[in-house]
Scaffold this active site. Structure first.
Site, mmCIF file in Angstrom:
data_model
loop_
_atom_site.group_PDB
_atom_site.id
_atom_site.type_symbol
_atom_site.label_atom_id
_atom_site.label_comp_id
_atom_site.label_asym_id
_atom_site.label_seq_id
_atom_site.Cartn_x
_atom_site.Cartn_y
_atom_site.Cartn_z
ATOM 1 N N LYS A 152 0.851 -1.201 0.000
ATOM 2 C CA LYS A 152 0.000 0.000 0.000
ATOM 3 C C LYS A 152 0.885 1.249 0.000
ATOM 4 O O LYS A 152 1.939 1.230 0.601
ATOM 5 C CB LYS A 152 -0.852 0.041 1.269
ATOM 6 C CG LYS A 152 -2.000 -0.938 1.335
ATOM 7 C CD LYS A 152 -2.731 -0.779 2.667
ATOM 8 C CE LYS A 152 -3.791 -1.859 2.870
ATOM 9 N NZ LYS A 152 -4.934 -1.747 1.951
ATOM 10 N N ARG A 197 -9.795 -11.872 3.057
ATOM 11 C CA ARG A 197 -10.653 -12.990 2.615
ATOM 12 C C ARG A 197 -9.920 -14.323 2.726
ATOM 13 O O ARG A 197 -10.534 -15.359 2.935
ATOM 14 C CB ARG A 197 -11.167 -12.712 1.204
ATOM 15 C CG ARG A 197 -10.124 -12.661 0.127
ATOM 16 C CD ARG A 197 -10.630 -11.992 -1.144
ATOM 17 N NE ARG A 197 -10.682 -10.534 -0.996
ATOM 18 C CZ ARG A 197 -11.080 -9.694 -1.956
ATOM 19 N NH1 ARG A 197 -11.469 -10.148 -3.130
ATOM 20 N NH2 ARG A 197 -11.098 -8.398 -1.748
HETATM 21 N N1 BES Z 1 -7.596 -3.865 4.972
HETATM 22 C C1 BES Z 1 -7.928 -3.537 3.639
HETATM 23 C C2 BES Z 1 -9.258 -2.809 3.494
HETATM 24 C C3 BES Z 1 -9.434 -1.495 4.183
HETATM 25 C C4 BES Z 1 -9.446 -0.327 3.477
HETATM 26 C C5 BES Z 1 -9.679 -1.420 5.549
HETATM 27 C C6 BES Z 1 -9.656 0.876 4.098
HETATM 28 C C7 BES Z 1 -9.877 -0.205 6.183
HETATM 29 C C8 BES Z 1 -9.876 0.952 5.449
HETATM 30 C C9 BES Z 1 -7.990 -4.791 2.767
HETATM 31 O O1 BES Z 1 -7.180 -5.847 3.175
HETATM 32 C C10 BES Z 1 -7.574 -4.415 1.396
HETATM 33 O O2 BES Z 1 -6.478 -3.947 1.257
HETATM 34 N N2 BES Z 1 -8.450 -4.616 0.431
HETATM 35 C C11 BES Z 1 -8.156 -4.317 -0.904
HETATM 36 C C12 BES Z 1 -8.694 -5.433 -1.763
HETATM 37 C C13 BES Z 1 -8.326 -5.347 -3.202
HETATM 38 C C14 BES Z 1 -6.845 -5.538 -3.381
HETATM 39 C C15 BES Z 1 -9.091 -6.400 -3.952
HETATM 40 C C16 BES Z 1 -8.856 -2.994 -1.261
HETATM 41 O O3 BES Z 1 -9.967 -2.781 -0.820
HETATM 42 O O4 BES Z 1 -8.244 -2.187 -1.944
HETATM 43 ZN ZN ZN Z 2 -5.195 -5.684 2.395
#
Ligand code: BES
Ligand code: ZN
Ligand code: ZN
Length: 478
Positions: free
Chosen positions: A258, A333
């Protein structure tokens, strides 16, 4: 923690919040005529709902109950007003306050008190000068004929559990590793009276929890899998209700790293689902609700360490299905899937998972509510929505059409951990749905779990979302 108790009468020197209708006479509280005129004027001419009278020897605060069309709107207004009142109490360095329920409005009085106590939460563990920064308020007494001691004690418990959940979320990963998270659950279990069993890495390997193990590959900290069980003798249900919580103690995104500003910097909150589960277990056990509930938490951090899983890897999950991993940041997931498969052995009546799962959920509804979807029957869904409104942790149900199943098909494995460019919170839910064989709801709490600015009684940082919702649901539907 703010102590909330019941009291029978107030003295003339006590700090008071009078909860009343707009036509109250204000005669019986030792106020002078000019003071009464001032209050009445503020209400009728200036349309004020919260009025603060600093009489020097005490604060006399009037909170007018502004009746809205729906009861849950009225109660939410009161929680929010309590946050304003909390500011006055803090400024005046008041330590004890009495909430007087003038008109026998039980639910409204509880809501106001809840808002006040939740506004009084702080996370000061890492502050050297914490004594200086600490809010003055220590205790709240309720003077009410419409509320019994049990109702007040239950509120005390739910507020405490919400604050414990907030603190877990606020703890950084350099303290709160997966191992430490499990230890915190054990402490909570001991205190409230529920059982906690923790699987270590060896055991998780022996069970072949491939989803959890694959996310953990890039980390030097071992994963844990915690099982919390509360099974009172008088439980009304034979088959348990299972709560599953995402316990990613930190989400760097793994090798799908990220960016730091505005995304990674709040990722200590990625275990908020697990904090909601533990907080709920704590509350129901302390309140001795007659309901059999099991909490499951798969926990690890998600890091891009040397052996980290990479896009293209095919992972064999706990239930034997295979996943083509295409984004290391879709780790939630992966670990939840194993926990949901594990839940099958309990033959559960209902499973609810809570997870900070997708940015798409935040994009869809912001921080105002919980993105919900699942296979539970309409009656159950409605009960959950009712509880969501009552505690104002509202559910926004997404469609769960078959179309979305197409989006997680893989060329080489049983599914992939990534959907298309749209409907990201739903494809994440669809992925989870491959691991269930029971009535199930998925709550994506990515929006409301952690706030970057205070929103009334929902303070900045961890909010403890989910605890009040699940407690209300379990209490009313046991
Ligand atoms: N932990 C994040 C989601 C999240 C985003 C939590 C903002 C709290 C605040 C999750 O693990 C994630 O990174 N999801 C990705 C999934 C994608 C790569 C399919 C996302 O939402 O960008
Ligand atoms: Zn994530
Ligand atoms: Zn995550």
């Amino acid at each position: 923690m703010t102590n909330i108790s019941k009291k029978s009468t107030i003295n003339n020197n006590d700090n008071v919040v009078l909860l009343c209708g707009k036509n109250n006479s204000f005669n019986n509280y030792g106020l002078s005529k000019p003071e009464i005129d001032f209050i009445k004027n503020e209400i009728s001419k200036n349309d004020k709902k919260s009025i603060c009278l600093n009489q020097l020897h005490r604060l006399f605060i009037v909170q007018v109950i502004d009746v809205k069309k729906e009861k849950y709107q009225t109660t939410e207004l009161l929680r929010k007003a309590a946050s304003t009142v909390h500011g006055w109490i803090t400024d005046a360095k008041v330590e004890a306050v009495n909430i007087v329920d003038a008109d026998g409005k039980a639910i409204e009085t509880l809501a106001f008190t809840e808002g006040l106590a939740l506004s009084n939460y702080q996370f000061l563990k890492y502050k050297k000068e914490r004594d200086k920064e600490k809010f003055s308020l220590k205790s709240i007494a309720i003077v009410s004929k419409s509320l019994n001691a049990k109702q007040i004690e239950e509120l005390n418990i739910v507020v405490e559990a919400t604050c414990l959940s907030r603190t877990l979320v606020n703890e950084p990963v350099n303290f709160l590793t997966a191992t430490q998270l499990s230890k915190e659950f054990q402490k909570m279990g001991k205190e409230a009276g529920f059982n906690v069993e923790v699987f270590n890495k060896e055991k998780i390997k022996a069970l072949k929890m491939g989803g959890l193990l694959s996310v953990n590959l890039g980390s030097v900290e071992p994963p844990t899998f915690s099982i919390m069980e509360y099974k009172p003798r008088n439980a009304k249900n034979k088959q348990p209700i299972i709560l599953v919580g995402k316990g990613v103690v930190y989400d760097t995104g793994g090798v799908s790293l990220k960016p730091t500003p505005n995304s990674m910097d709040m990722m200590k909150c990625d275990m908020a689902g697990s904090a909601a589960v533990a907080g709920t277990m704590y509350a129901i056990a302390k309140a001795k609700l007659p309901v059999y509930v099991v909490g499951l938490v798969p926990a690890t951090d998600n890091r891009p360490g040397e052996n980290a899983y990479v896009p293209g890897d095919v992972i064999t999950m706990y239930n034997g299905m295979t996943v083509e991993m295409l984004n290391a940041d879709a780790e939630g997931r992966m670990i939840l899937a194993d926990a949901l498969s594990y839940a099958q052995k309990y033959n559960p009546k209902l499973v609810i998972d809570l997870a900070t799962l997708t940015g798409a959920a935040v994009a869809a509804i912001g921080t105002s509510g919980i993105v919900a979807m699942g296979t539970a029957d309409e009656r159950t869904k409605n009960k959950l929505k009712q509880s969501g409104n009552a505690v104002f942790e509202r559910l926004a149900e997404m469609p769960f059409w078959d179309d979305y199943d197409e989006l997680i098909k893989s060329d080489i494995a049983d599914m992939k951990n990534l959907g298309g460019p749209y409907a990201g919170s739903i494809t994440a839910g669809k992925f989870l749905a491959r691991y269930i064989n029971y009535p199930w709801m998925h709550f994506d709490i990515a929006g409301p779990a952690f706030l970057t600015a205070k929103d009334n009684y929902r303070v900045k940082g961890g909010t403890g979302v989910g605890v009040r919702l699940l407690f209300d649901f379990l209490k009313n539907n046991a």
